[in-house]
Design a protein around this motif. Structure first.
Motif, mmCIF file in Angstrom:
data_model
loop_
_atom_site.group_PDB
_atom_site.id
_atom_site.type_symbol
_atom_site.label_atom_id
_atom_site.label_comp_id
_atom_site.label_asym_id
_atom_site.label_seq_id
_atom_site.Cartn_x
_atom_site.Cartn_y
_atom_site.Cartn_z
ATOM 1 N N ALA A 14 -14.723 -2.307 -1.837
ATOM 2 C CA ALA A 14 -13.181 -2.452 -1.047
ATOM 3 C C ALA A 14 -12.931 -0.316 -0.327
ATOM 4 N N GLU A 15 -13.392 -0.285 -0.026
ATOM 5 C CA GLU A 15 -13.141 1.366 0.128
ATOM 6 C C GLU A 15 -11.587 1.461 0.030
ATOM 7 N N VAL A 16 -11.367 1.998 -0.454
ATOM 8 C CA VAL A 16 -9.045 3.022 -0.086
ATOM 9 C C VAL A 16 -8.845 4.670 0.531
ATOM 10 N N TRP A 17 -9.571 4.685 1.895
ATOM 11 C CA TRP A 17 -9.239 6.221 2.401
ATOM 12 C C TRP A 17 -7.641 5.947 3.172
ATOM 13 N N ASP A 18 -7.085 5.234 3.589
ATOM 14 C CA ASP A 18 -5.787 5.369 5.093
ATOM 15 C C ASP A 18 -5.326 4.309 4.981
ATOM 16 N N PRO A 19 -4.844 3.287 3.728
ATOM 17 C CA PRO A 19 -4.101 2.103 3.975
ATOM 18 C C PRO A 19 -2.895 2.211 4.474
ATOM 19 N N PRO A 20 -2.230 1.446 5.822
ATOM 20 C CA PRO A 20 -1.222 2.180 6.499
ATOM 21 C C PRO A 20 -0.087 1.046 5.514
ATOM 22 N N LEU A 21 0.768 2.104 4.759
ATOM 23 C CA LEU A 21 1.406 2.373 3.627
ATOM 24 C C LEU A 21 2.911 3.405 4.142
ATOM 25 N N GLU A 22 3.776 3.162 3.734
ATOM 26 C CA GLU A 22 4.901 4.117 3.510
ATOM 27 C C GLU A 22 4.868 5.120 2.689
ATOM 28 N N VAL A 23 4.715 6.812 2.207
ATOM 29 C CA VAL A 23 4.290 6.518 0.606
ATOM 30 C C VAL A 23 6.161 7.241 -0.327
ATOM 31 N N THR A 24 6.531 5.962 -0.276
ATOM 32 C CA THR A 24 7.314 6.231 -1.941
ATOM 33 C C THR A 24 6.836 6.527 -3.152
ATOM 34 N N ALA A 25 6.533 5.228 -3.689
ATOM 35 C CA ALA A 25 6.284 5.181 -5.237
ATOM 36 C C ALA A 25 5.498 6.401 -5.977
ATOM 37 N N ALA A 26 4.622 6.694 -4.989
ATOM 38 C CA ALA A 26 3.266 7.648 -5.776
ATOM 39 C C ALA A 26 4.446 9.118 -5.255
ATOM 40 N N SER A 27 4.953 9.477 -4.211
ATOM 41 C CA SER A 27 5.552 10.623 -4.365
ATOM 42 C C SER A 27 5.825 11.321 -6.104
ATOM 43 N N ALA A 28 6.420 10.165 -6.739
ATOM 44 C CA ALA A 28 6.897 10.649 -8.216
ATOM 45 C C ALA A 28 6.013 11.085 -9.395
ATOM 46 N N LEU A 69 -1.963 7.108 -0.331
ATOM 47 C CA LEU A 69 -1.774 6.135 -0.094
ATOM 48 C C LEU A 69 -2.687 4.955 -0.771
ATOM 49 N N GLY A 70 -3.452 6.243 -1.644
ATOM 50 C CA GLY A 70 -4.197 5.626 -1.964
ATOM 51 C C GLY A 70 -2.915 5.151 -3.627
ATOM 52 N N LEU A 71 -2.801 5.964 -3.900
ATOM 53 C CA LEU A 71 -1.851 5.948 -5.161
ATOM 54 C C LEU A 71 -0.891 4.646 -4.873
ATOM 55 N N GLU A 72 -0.237 4.994 -3.760
ATOM 56 C CA GLU A 72 0.368 3.775 -3.302
ATOM 57 C C GLU A 72 0.255 2.615 -3.175
ATOM 58 N N GLY A 120 0.907 -3.049 -5.700
ATOM 59 C CA GLY A 120 0.696 -3.974 -6.211
ATOM 60 C C GLY A 120 0.018 -5.245 -5.225
ATOM 61 N N LYS A 121 0.149 -4.594 -4.338
ATOM 62 C CA LYS A 121 -0.833 -5.231 -3.558
ATOM 63 C C LYS A 121 -2.332 -5.813 -3.517
ATOM 64 N N THR A 122 -3.096 -4.683 -4.515
ATOM 65 C CA THR A 122 -4.456 -5.315 -4.970
ATOM 66 C C THR A 122 -4.232 -5.974 -6.461
ATOM 67 N N ASP A 123 -3.299 -6.052 -6.971
ATOM 68 C CA ASP A 123 -3.324 -6.401 -8.089
ATOM 69 C C ASP A 123 -4.080 -7.912 -8.111
ATOM 70 N N ASP A 124 -3.552 -9.278 -7.085
ATOM 71 C CA ASP A 124 -4.964 -10.508 -6.464
ATOM 72 C C ASP A 124 -5.464 -10.842 -6.068
ATOM 73 N N ILE A 125 -6.171 -9.299 -6.000
ATOM 74 C CA ILE A 125 -7.864 -8.705 -5.006
ATOM 75 C C ILE A 125 -8.701 -8.318 -5.903
ATOM 76 N N VAL A 126 -8.032 -6.942 -6.710
ATOM 77 C CA VAL A 126 -9.405 -6.354 -6.681
ATOM 78 C C VAL A 126 -9.483 -6.734 -8.330
ATOM 79 N N ASP A 127 -10.706 -6.978 -8.673
ATOM 80 C CA ASP A 127 -11.332 -6.960 -10.562
ATOM 81 C C ASP A 127 -11.890 -5.419 -10.836
ATOM 82 N N MET A 135 -6.562 12.197 -9.323
ATOM 83 C CA MET A 135 -5.111 10.658 -9.199
ATOM 84 C C MET A 135 -6.316 9.413 -10.265
ATOM 85 N N ALA A 136 -7.329 9.535 -10.058
ATOM 86 C CA ALA A 136 -8.387 8.996 -11.863
ATOM 87 C C ALA A 136 -7.345 9.104 -12.541
ATOM 88 N N ALA A 137 -6.994 10.316 -13.032
ATOM 89 C CA ALA A 137 -6.304 10.385 -14.445
ATOM 90 C C ALA A 137 -5.438 9.713 -14.468
#
Ligand code: SF4
Length: 359
Positions: A39-53, A65-68, A73-80, A94-96
């Motif tokens: 499930a590729e993460v390129w441009d999820p439709p989110l407002e960036v808030t928490a990631a900015s920190a 957007l990927g970090l946001e 927590g939107k991926t928690d129940d979906i991704v393995d 970002m990976a680090a």
């Protein structure tokens, strides 16, 4: 069906795992062979808030957007699990941040590509990285079935052939769909199971041919067709998009066929057959020749560099590419915009002025 519903059905009805994968190129065939949906993460439709920190202000919105998405927590129940290809410095950072600082409760995997100029050692290195990734995944998800991998590699080549056919018909102007519709289909490959994506591409390429109409034609270059407003404005203005040089488009979809029977060797051949890309340090002259070839095939009058703001990887190349396009007599427009930005009067006016020049 929403993307979330699709992922839920993949898990519940097919027993598949879902892996969040960050841009851009990775051996998806290995994941498919392990019954895992990328499930590729390129441009999820989110407002960036928490990631900015966690990030500097001058970072691209693919990373923001990927970090946001992860922090939300939107991926928690979906991704393995999470897979980070080492595409560019920003994705590596970002990976680090995710793996070493934020921490996630799912396994994190990395994939390392060689950078140009390529030699025989680069092929050996890439082959080894494929096997290393397969071993790492197997530690968590169980052994890889090599026969299934061979089947998925063959399927991947069929998908690449369909994508090439779609691009050829787009270049010839015989497909009969708008650019917005064309990319809506192509982008489904970012999250559909390969059988489903293959069916979508087959439907697209089986469309009856239409007579090409005389209309201004452009090639678009950049990371991905976002914001979609650019495509809808071009469609409104009667401009045909005859090809793309997107990192998320032709630069990773158009692998060439190979007759290698070993699946890892085939994947290696396929990787090195891809068009040149800024994320691989491809020389400017190769990139310019590729874009000029797309323009020739489509009979394009101009090139739109449709760039994600703060994408250093791309922006380093753009001035030289613009010079090369101008030297070849093509009109150019550089758009440096944030992902998911809504249509603005300024954006429309700039594109209208460019189209006037083409006419
Ligand atoms: S290639 Fe560009 S847009 Fe993509 S993650 Fe790297 S810096 Fe961001």
């Amino acid at each position: 069906m929403t993307r979330q519903e699709y992922f839920a059905s993949m898990k519940k009805d097919h027993g598949r795992r879902v892996m969040a994968v960050f841009p851009a190129q990775y051996p998806r065939e290995i994941l498919w062979a392990m019954n895992t949906l990328p499930a590729e993460v390129w441009d999820p439709p989110l407002e960036v808030t928490a990631a900015s920190a966690h990030l500097q202000t001058y970072i691209c919105s693919v990373v923001k957007l990927g970090l946001e998405l992860i922090l939300s927590g939107k991926t928690d129940d979906i991704v393995d699990g999470y897979l980070f290809p080492h595409t560019c410095d920003s994705i590596q950072n970002m990976a680090a941040v995710v793996n070493d600082y934020v921490g996630v409760d799912k396994p994190v995997f990395f994939f390392y590509h060689p950078k140009a100029p390529y030699s025989q050692a680069s092929r050996v290195y890439y082959h080894e990285q494929l096997e290393r990734l397969a071993r790492e995944l197997a530690k968590t998800f169980g052994p890889l079935n090599v026969e299934e991998l061979s089947r998925r590699v063959a399927q991947s080549q069929d998908i690449a052939a369909l994508a090439a056919k779609a691009y050829q018909r787009q270049a010839a102007g015989t497909l009969g769909v708008t650019s917005a519709e064309f990319y809506q289909v192509l982008r489904q490959g970012e999250y559909l199971w390969p059988d489903d994506f293959q069916a979508e591409l087959t439907t697209l390429t089986d469309r009856p041919e239409v007579e090409p109409s005389a209309q201004p034609t452009v090639v678009i270059s950049g990371v991905l067709p976002n914001p979609p407003a650019v495509l809808t404005i071009l469609d409104d203005l009667g401009v045909r998009v005859g090809g793309d040089d997107f990192i998320g488009g032709s630069r990773r979809l158009l692998t060439k066929p190979t007759d290698k029977t070993d699946p890892f060797a085939a994947l290696t051949e396929m990787y090195f057959s891809l068009p040149p890309c800024s994320t691989k340090n491809s020389p400017i002259d190769e990139r310019a020749a590729y874009i000029l070839g797309l323009c020739r095939d489509a009979g394009a009058d101009g090139v739109i560099f449709y760039e994600v703001k703060f994408c250093e990887t791309e922006l380093f190349d753009v001035p030289n590419l613009v010079e090369e396009m101008k030297a070849a007599g093509l009109a150019t427009l550089v758009l440096d915009i944030e992902l998911n930005e809504p249509e603005t009067g300024r954006l429309r006016t700039r594109i209208e002025a460019f189209v006037e020049m083409l006419r």
